[in-house]
Design a protein around this motif. Sequence first.
Motif, mmCIF file in Angstrom:
data_model
loop_
_atom_site.group_PDB
_atom_site.id
_atom_site.type_symbol
_atom_site.label_atom_id
_atom_site.label_comp_id
_atom_site.label_asym_id
_atom_site.label_seq_id
_atom_site.Cartn_x
_atom_site.Cartn_y
_atom_site.Cartn_z
ATOM 1 N N TYR A 40 0.831 -1.201 0.000
ATOM 2 C CA TYR A 40 0.000 0.000 0.000
ATOM 3 C C TYR A 40 0.867 1.253 0.000
ATOM 4 C CZ TYR A 40 -3.680 -3.123 1.836
ATOM 5 O OH TYR A 40 -4.594 -4.121 2.019
ATOM 6 N N ASP A 42 -0.904 4.261 0.843
ATOM 7 C CA ASP A 42 -1.647 4.705 2.027
ATOM 8 C C ASP A 42 -2.655 3.604 2.319
ATOM 9 O OD1 ASP A 42 -0.328 7.226 1.976
ATOM 10 O OD2 ASP A 42 -1.768 7.955 0.499
ATOM 11 N N CYS A 43 -2.941 3.364 3.592
ATOM 12 C CA CYS A 43 -3.862 2.263 3.876
ATOM 13 C C CYS A 43 -4.733 2.521 5.095
ATOM 14 C CB CYS A 43 -3.110 0.947 4.037
ATOM 15 S SG CYS A 43 -2.140 0.779 5.533
ATOM 16 N N LYS A 44 -5.823 1.745 5.108
ATOM 17 C CA LYS A 44 -6.721 1.655 6.252
ATOM 18 C C LYS A 44 -6.573 0.247 6.799
ATOM 19 C CE LYS A 44 -10.441 4.603 4.456
ATOM 20 N NZ LYS A 44 -11.906 4.692 4.259
ATOM 21 N N THR A 52 -6.392 -0.352 0.551
ATOM 22 C CA THR A 52 -5.761 0.899 0.172
ATOM 23 C C THR A 52 -6.655 2.065 0.577
ATOM 24 O OG1 THR A 52 -4.580 1.988 -1.633
ATOM 25 C CG2 THR A 52 -6.729 1.061 -2.173
ATOM 26 N N TRP A 53 -6.033 3.199 0.861
ATOM 27 C CA TRP A 53 -6.773 4.405 1.254
ATOM 28 C C TRP A 53 -6.405 5.526 0.306
ATOM 29 C CZ3 TRP A 53 -4.870 8.178 5.456
ATOM 30 C CH2 TRP A 53 -5.786 9.212 5.632
ATOM 31 N N TRP A 55 -7.191 9.258 0.120
ATOM 32 C CA TRP A 55 -7.824 10.371 0.836
ATOM 33 C C TRP A 55 -8.399 11.410 -0.106
ATOM 34 C CZ3 TRP A 55 -4.224 13.848 -0.745
ATOM 35 C CH2 TRP A 55 -2.896 13.422 -0.836
ATOM 36 N N ASP A 92 -13.556 9.525 5.756
ATOM 37 C CA ASP A 92 -12.386 8.662 5.576
ATOM 38 C C ASP A 92 -12.340 7.568 6.639
ATOM 39 O OD1 ASP A 92 -10.953 9.958 3.364
ATOM 40 O OD2 ASP A 92 -10.631 11.613 4.774
ATOM 41 N N VAL A 156 -5.503 4.671 9.932
ATOM 42 C CA VAL A 156 -5.354 5.188 8.564
ATOM 43 C C VAL A 156 -3.968 5.817 8.525
ATOM 44 C CG1 VAL A 156 -7.818 5.490 8.110
ATOM 45 C CG2 VAL A 156 -6.538 7.376 9.101
#
Length: 161
Positions: A40, A42-44, A52-53, A55, A92, A156
């Motif tokens: 990832y 960015d991730c949650k 994957t996140w 934003w 988010d 997050v």
Amino acid sequence: MITRKDSPVIINLFNLAMSSPEIASLSWGQMMVKGCSTAYKDCKVWPGGSRTWDWRETGTNILCRTQEAGITIGMFFSLRSNLHSPGVQPADLEEVVKKGVKTLVIGRGMSEALQVPASTVDYLKKNGIDVLVLQTEKAVKEYNALVAQGVKVGGVFHSTC
């Protein structure tokens, strides 16, 4: 799954016993979650899962602020900083909150460019969730420590600026 003949209740033992996944590694622009083969940016993460996140889904953009600074010999250069604004929004976090976490850790990035408005922190507190807002490397260490303690924790994380 266990199903009782005398009751329509289905108990999913897997969901009852789920723990939050450990963040296995973090480097600039890449995170790995234990038990997941996906890298990832960015991730949650939440008990039993990760994804994957992005934003930008909730309207956060990169704003570049430029300042001119004079040097004593009269030359000018620009100092540029990126702010991700408006930042982490309640939207988010809703997916992670719905997983029943007791604590949520927010990683703002390596240089803490991702903003976290007070309204987002208030949203979590109103939902009875403890919140930690930290620089991402510190956030991952704190998150993993909470996982090791068995806390029902979510997070997050932004892995670049």
